[in-house]
Structure formats: structure tokens, C-alpha cells
Scaffold this motif. Structure first.
Motif, PDB file in Angstrom:
ATOM      1  N   ASN A 224     107.013   4.678  20.464  1.00 51.28           N
ATOM      2  CA  ASN A 224     107.812   4.907  19.074  1.00 51.28           C
ATOM      3  C   ASN A 224     106.984   4.010  17.811  1.00 51.28           C
ATOM      4  O   ASN A 224     106.914   4.488  16.759  1.00 51.28           O
ATOM      5  CB  ASN A 224     108.934   3.963  19.173  1.00 51.28           C
ATOM      6  CG  ASN A 224     110.247   4.825  19.817  1.00 51.28           C
ATOM      7  OD1 ASN A 224     110.620   5.239  18.874  1.00 51.28           O
ATOM      8  ND2 ASN A 224     110.699   4.880  21.195  1.00 51.28           N
ATOM      9  N   VAL A 225     106.011   3.122  18.351  1.00 54.40           N
ATOM     10  CA  VAL A 225     105.174   2.479  17.245  1.00 54.40           C
ATOM     11  C   VAL A 225     104.229   3.587  16.999  1.00 54.40           C
ATOM     12  O   VAL A 225     103.809   3.423  15.686  1.00 54.40           O
ATOM     13  CB  VAL A 225     104.773   1.276  18.025  1.00 54.40           C
ATOM     14  CG1 VAL A 225     103.539   0.634  17.185  1.00 54.40           C
ATOM     15  CG2 VAL A 225     105.618  -0.040  18.110  1.00 54.40           C
ATOM     16  N   ILE A 226     103.452   4.125  18.048  1.00 59.43           N
ATOM     17  CA  ILE A 226     102.652   5.129  17.605  1.00 59.43           C
ATOM     18  C   ILE A 226     103.060   6.245  16.484  1.00 59.43           C
ATOM     19  O   ILE A 226     102.426   6.622  15.562  1.00 59.43           O
ATOM     20  CB  ILE A 226     101.789   5.943  18.725  1.00 59.43           C
ATOM     21  CG1 ILE A 226     101.012   4.819  19.548  1.00 59.43           C
ATOM     22  CG2 ILE A 226     101.206   6.873  18.527  1.00 59.43           C
ATOM     23  CD1 ILE A 226     100.603   5.467  20.907  1.00 59.43           C
ATOM     24  N   THR A 241     102.579  15.349  18.745  1.00 56.32           N
ATOM     25  CA  THR A 241     102.132  15.151  20.050  1.00 56.32           C
ATOM     26  C   THR A 241     102.789  14.252  20.732  1.00 56.32           C
ATOM     27  O   THR A 241     103.154  13.995  22.067  1.00 56.32           O
ATOM     28  CB  THR A 241     100.739  15.062  20.101  1.00 56.32           C
ATOM     29  OG1 THR A 241     100.096  16.063  19.579  1.00 56.32           O
ATOM     30  CG2 THR A 241     100.195  14.913  21.410  1.00 56.32           C
ATOM     31  N   TYR A 242     103.301  12.853  19.944  1.00 52.58           N
ATOM     32  CA  TYR A 242     103.639  11.817  20.776  1.00 52.58           C
ATOM     33  C   TYR A 242     105.068  11.727  20.913  1.00 52.58           C
ATOM     34  O   TYR A 242     105.812  11.284  21.773  1.00 52.58           O
ATOM     35  CB  TYR A 242     103.246  10.257  20.119  1.00 52.58           C
ATOM     36  CG  TYR A 242     101.765  10.236  20.149  1.00 52.58           C
ATOM     37  CD1 TYR A 242     101.100   9.695  21.427  1.00 52.58           C
ATOM     38  CD2 TYR A 242     100.780  10.643  19.332  1.00 52.58           C
ATOM     39  CE1 TYR A 242      99.960   9.370  21.533  1.00 52.58           C
ATOM     40  CE2 TYR A 242      99.325  10.453  19.466  1.00 52.58           C
ATOM     41  CZ  TYR A 242      99.021   9.688  20.671  1.00 52.58           C
ATOM     42  OH  TYR A 242      97.728   9.498  20.869  1.00 52.58           O
ATOM     43  N   LEU A 243     105.645  12.540  19.862  1.00 51.99           N
ATOM     44  CA  LEU A 243     107.212  12.742  20.235  1.00 51.99           C
ATOM     45  C   LEU A 243     107.478  13.562  21.433  1.00 51.99           C
ATOM     46  O   LEU A 243     108.616  13.441  22.169  1.00 51.99           O
ATOM     47  CB  LEU A 243     107.714  13.722  18.942  1.00 51.99           C
ATOM     48  CG  LEU A 243     107.918  12.756  17.658  1.00 51.99           C
ATOM     49  CD1 LEU A 243     108.148  13.716  16.398  1.00 51.99           C
ATOM     50  CD2 LEU A 243     109.059  11.836  17.902  1.00 51.99           C
ATOM     51  N   THR A 244     106.648  14.520  21.652  1.00 55.42           N
ATOM     52  CA  THR A 244     106.666  15.282  22.951  1.00 55.42           C
ATOM     53  C   THR A 244     106.702  14.361  23.953  1.00 55.42           C
ATOM     54  O   THR A 244     107.321  14.364  24.949  1.00 55.42           O
ATOM     55  CB  THR A 244     105.532  16.431  22.993  1.00 55.42           C
ATOM     56  OG1 THR A 244     105.733  17.279  21.892  1.00 55.42           O
ATOM     57  CG2 THR A 244     105.570  17.225  24.330  1.00 55.42           C
ATOM     58  N   LYS A 245     105.749  13.715  23.917  1.00 50.41           N
ATOM     59  CA  LYS A 245     105.480  12.518  25.039  1.00 50.41           C
ATOM     60  C   LYS A 245     106.842  11.675  25.186  1.00 50.41           C
ATOM     61  O   LYS A 245     107.192  11.320  26.534  1.00 50.41           O
ATOM     62  CB  LYS A 245     104.377  11.722  24.838  1.00 50.41           C
ATOM     63  CG  LYS A 245     103.030  12.363  25.210  1.00 50.41           C
ATOM     64  CD  LYS A 245     101.840  11.373  24.648  1.00 50.41           C
ATOM     65  CE  LYS A 245     100.426  12.163  24.867  1.00 50.41           C
ATOM     66  NZ  LYS A 245     100.221  12.820  26.061  1.00 50.41           N
ATOM     67  N   ILE A 246     107.637  11.313  23.917  1.00 55.13           N
ATOM     68  CA  ILE A 246     108.859  10.536  24.231  1.00 55.13           C
ATOM     69  C   ILE A 246     109.674  11.307  24.969  1.00 55.13           C
ATOM     70  O   ILE A 246     110.502  10.726  25.863  1.00 55.13           O
ATOM     71  CB  ILE A 246     109.238  10.205  22.901  1.00 55.13           C
ATOM     72  CG1 ILE A 246     108.366   9.193  22.333  1.00 55.13           C
ATOM     73  CG2 ILE A 246     110.700   9.847  23.006  1.00 55.13           C
ATOM     74  CD1 ILE A 246     108.672   8.863  20.858  1.00 55.13           C
ATOM     75  N   PHE A 251     112.419   9.068  27.028  1.00 55.62           N
ATOM     76  CA  PHE A 251     112.460   7.832  26.240  1.00 55.62           C
ATOM     77  C   PHE A 251     113.539   8.322  24.871  1.00 55.62           C
ATOM     78  O   PHE A 251     113.701   9.508  24.805  1.00 55.62           O
ATOM     79  CB  PHE A 251     111.593   7.352  25.693  1.00 55.62           C
ATOM     80  CG  PHE A 251     110.554   6.787  27.028  1.00 55.62           C
ATOM     81  CD1 PHE A 251     111.180   6.270  28.044  1.00 55.62           C
ATOM     82  CD2 PHE A 251     108.944   6.736  26.842  1.00 55.62           C
ATOM     83  CE1 PHE A 251     110.404   5.760  28.987  1.00 55.62           C
ATOM     84  CE2 PHE A 251     108.543   6.330  27.770  1.00 55.62           C
ATOM     85  CZ  PHE A 251     109.174   5.740  28.741  1.00 55.62           C
ATOM     86  N   SER A 252     114.100   7.378  24.314  1.00 56.13           N
ATOM     87  CA  SER A 252     114.821   7.677  22.997  1.00 56.13           C
ATOM     88  C   SER A 252     113.913   7.026  21.739  1.00 56.13           C
ATOM     89  O   SER A 252     113.214   6.336  21.911  1.00 56.13           O
ATOM     90  CB  SER A 252     116.315   6.733  23.129  1.00 56.13           C
ATOM     91  OG  SER A 252     116.870   7.196  24.217  1.00 56.13           O
ATOM     92  N   LEU A 253     114.455   7.841  20.532  1.00 57.67           N
ATOM     93  CA  LEU A 253     113.717   7.341  19.515  1.00 57.67           C
ATOM     94  C   LEU A 253     114.558   6.090  18.839  1.00 57.67           C
ATOM     95  O   LEU A 253     115.653   5.885  19.213  1.00 57.67           O
ATOM     96  CB  LEU A 253     114.152   8.570  18.410  1.00 57.67           C
ATOM     97  CG  LEU A 253     113.199   9.532  18.370  1.00 57.67           C
ATOM     98  CD1 LEU A 253     113.350  10.539  17.096  1.00 57.67           C
ATOM     99  CD2 LEU A 253     111.391   9.484  18.428  1.00 57.67           C
ATOM    100  N   GLU A 254     113.723   5.145  18.554  1.00 57.48           N
ATOM    101  CA  GLU A 254     114.235   4.011  18.180  1.00 57.48           C
ATOM    102  C   GLU A 254     114.694   4.380  16.627  1.00 57.48           C
ATOM    103  O   GLU A 254     114.301   5.137  16.035  1.00 57.48           O
ATOM    104  CB  GLU A 254     113.001   2.851  18.022  1.00 57.48           C
ATOM    105  CG  GLU A 254     112.869   2.460  19.326  1.00 57.48           C
ATOM    106  CD  GLU A 254     111.632   1.279  19.231  1.00 57.48           C
ATOM    107  OE1 GLU A 254     111.227   1.034  18.043  1.00 57.48           O
ATOM    108  OE2 GLU A 254     111.046   0.856  20.246  1.00 57.48           O
ATOM    109  N   ALA A 255     115.736   3.669  16.081  1.00 55.15           N
ATOM    110  CA  ALA A 255     116.445   3.878  15.185  1.00 55.15           C
ATOM    111  C   ALA A 255     115.684   3.858  13.841  1.00 55.15           C
ATOM    112  O   ALA A 255     115.623   4.750  13.113  1.00 55.15           O
ATOM    113  CB  ALA A 255     117.574   2.696  14.873  1.00 55.15           C
ATOM    114  N   SER A 256     114.581   2.993  13.785  1.00 56.81           N
ATOM    115  CA  SER A 256     113.458   2.846  12.791  1.00 56.81           C
ATOM    116  C   SER A 256     112.686   4.117  12.734  1.00 56.81           C
ATOM    117  O   SER A 256     112.141   4.757  11.624  1.00 56.81           O
ATOM    118  CB  SER A 256     112.605   1.602  12.725  1.00 56.81           C
ATOM    119  OG  SER A 256     112.123   1.594  14.127  1.00 56.81           O
ATOM    120  N   THR A 257     112.385   4.730  13.889  1.00 58.85           N
ATOM    121  CA  THR A 257     111.550   5.952  14.340  1.00 58.85           C
ATOM    122  C   THR A 257     112.177   7.137  13.648  1.00 58.85           C
ATOM    123  O   THR A 257     111.769   7.807  12.800  1.00 58.85           O
ATOM    124  CB  THR A 257     111.104   6.221  15.630  1.00 58.85           C
ATOM    125  OG1 THR A 257     110.540   4.822  16.345  1.00 58.85           O
ATOM    126  CG2 THR A 257     110.047   7.172  15.822  1.00 58.85           C
TER     127      THR A 257
END
Length: 290
Positions: A224-226, A241-246, A251-257
């Protein structure tokens, strides 16, 4: 009493410890001391209580000193934390605190602090803008070949990055990669985030791949930080690319992401990049002209 907001004075606390010791319940007396200084937070009273503890024959241990040091650091009393630290390990210390006699006995007996206590000292110094002092202690431990934890390095790497001393942080990271301890997900996350902030995107990707190759799995927080750092830089394709890894790791997206993603991809200028993020997130996009 403490839960009800009643804070007993030193005389009362001394009486309790005396009574426990007279009953032969020494371990309970020490546990009582640790409980008091851990929950009450009155550092001056705690030091007086420590002096009495020594006078009746109780021997403070690493837990006791960790609690005291942590209390000083949380209260922003960095000088007192350092004085306590120095008194335990230096016969030439200039600062004298109430428990000097016991500290000298610790030095003479060769008593060592545990790494968790050193971590408290280092973190407290760094959080109070005393990075150079923390580095001196840290390097002193390294020179003595003290068995440091990866968390100890993480504390120092994080502190150096926060004050913009990036090359020094990279040096510490290289040191643990070469000779240990093994970097963990926090170590990698700190360095990758730093690379992204510098615009070193190829390096950050390579470091991420190296992390996975070394058997260190990314967690939800790291990914999420990345994603947030890449979106802040406007690199939607890389963020995809990193959303795909999530998604792959469930994993879930954090609210801020999620909020940042909605804000970024709904801008007209990023519409060509939207196709590179997972389809499930493309529903966030409602182009607007800014």
C-alpha cells in the motif's frame, strides 16, 4: 488505585515493597516496581523508588531499566535517558542521577543491557532529533561486535532517511545485506520508499524483486505504501503493477490508498495510464477536467 486515577506517593510505594521483601516475595516486589513505573509515568518518583529498591537489596534487571529508559524517552527527557545509559556503562560519566551507587555496581559486575533496551535508547534519541548521538551509540555497539537485531538497523535507517541522510542509510542497508542480520520487510520497505521519493524507479523495482528472491514476502502495509508513493509521483502504470500484487495476495487497499487512487485516476491527464491498473479499480475512474 492507578486505574481510578489515584497516584500513590513514594512513601506508600516503598512501604509496599518493604512488606513484600519482608515476606520473602522479592520477585513480586520487583514486578510491583516495574508495574508502577510502567503505568504511572512519574519519572522523578520512579528514580526515587529505584533508589529505595536498591537500598533494600533488590536488583533491577533489564526490564526495569528498559521501562525507565522508555519512560524518559516518551516524556522527551532525552538528557535523563542518556545520563541513565551512561551511568550504567561509564565510570567517567559527568551526569549523576539518584541511583548512581547501583549503576556503578552494574559496571563493576559487568552487567550488560539487552538489545531491547538499546533499541529503546536509540529510538528515543532518534524521535527527539538526536540522530548523531544515536549513531555514536550504535557505532559503539557495532565496534564491540554486539549482537544487533535487524530492528536496531531499521531504527537507524529510518532516522537517517527522515533527516535526509540518504547515503548513510544506504550504507547501513548495504552493510546488513553483506554481513547480516537478514533484512526484513520493514528494512526493504524503508529503502524502496526512499528510492521512489528520489525518482529511482528502476532501482526500487530491482530491490523489490531482490527482496522476493531472498524469501522476504511483502505484506499489505508495504504494498500500500509503494502504491501511494508511486501515485503521488504520477506513475500510475508502475502503481498498477503493485496493485496487481495486492490482488494476488488477497490484500485490501487501505483507505488512504483508495482515496489517492480515485483522485489520481479520475483526472483526464492520466486516462491513457488507466488501462495498466487492474480492471477492478478502473471503475474508480470518472474523467474530470481540472
Amino acid at each position: 488505585m492507578i486505574n481510578w486515577g489515584i497516584h500513590p506517593d513514594v512513601r506508600f510505594l516503598n512501604t509496599i515493597m518493604d512488606s513484600l521483601c519482608k515476606e520473602g516475595r522479592v520477585v513480586e516486589a520487583q514486578d510491583f516496581f516495574d508495574l508502577v513505573i510502567g503505568t504511572d509515568g512519574k519519572m522523578n518518583e520512579s528514580i526515587k523508588l529505584l533508589g529505595h529498591m536498591v537500598s533494600i537489596g533488590l536488583r533491577p534487571d533489564n526490564v526495569t531499566y528498559s521501562t525507565l529508559l522508555n519512560g524518559y524517552c516518551k516524556n522527551g527527557r532525552v538528557d535523563d535517558a542518556l545520563a541513565l545509559y551512561r551511568e550504567m556503562f561509564s565510570k567517567d560519566a559527568r551526569r549523576i542521577v539518584a541511583a548512581r551507587e547501583f549503576y556503578m555496581k552494574m559496571v563493576d559486575s559487568g552487567t550488560q543491557l539487552g538489545i531491547s533496551t538499546y533499541n529503546i535508547v536509540l529510538r528515543g534519541l532518534c524521535e527527539n532529533s538526536c540522530v548523531d548521538e544515536a549513531l555514536r551509540i550504535f557505532e559503539g555497539l557495532r565496534s564491540k561486535e554486539f549482537q544487533l537485531e535487524v530492528w536496531t538497523f531499521n531504527i537507524m535507517i529510518n532516522a537517517l532517511l527522515k533527516v535526509g541522510r540518504i547515503d548513510e542509510a544506504k550504507g547501513l542497508f548495504s552493510a546488513i545485506v553483506l554481513s547480516g542480520p537478514v533484512p526484513d520487510v520493514i528494512t526493504y520497505s524503508l529503502m524502496i520508499e526512499s528510492h521512489i521519493k528520489e525518482g529511482l524507479f528502476e532501482e526500487s523495482d530491482e530491490l523489490f524483486l531482490s527482496m522476493e528472491k531472498n524469501g522476504c514476502a511483502a505484506n499489505s502495509r508495504m504494498l500500500n505504501v509503494i502504491v501511494r508513493r508511486l501515485l503521488e509521483k504520477g506513475y500510475v502504470r508502475r502503481a498498477g503493477t503493485y496493485l496487481t500484487k495486492i490482488d494476488e495476495k488477497n490484500f485490501s487497499l487501505e483507505a488512504s490508498t483508495a482515496a489517492l487512487l480515485i483522485s489520481i485516476v479520475s483526472e483526464t491527464k492520466y486516462q491513457k495510464e488507466v488501462k495498466f491498473i487492474p480492471e477492478k479499480y478502473q471503475c474508480f475512474t470518472e474523467p474530470r477536467d481540472d
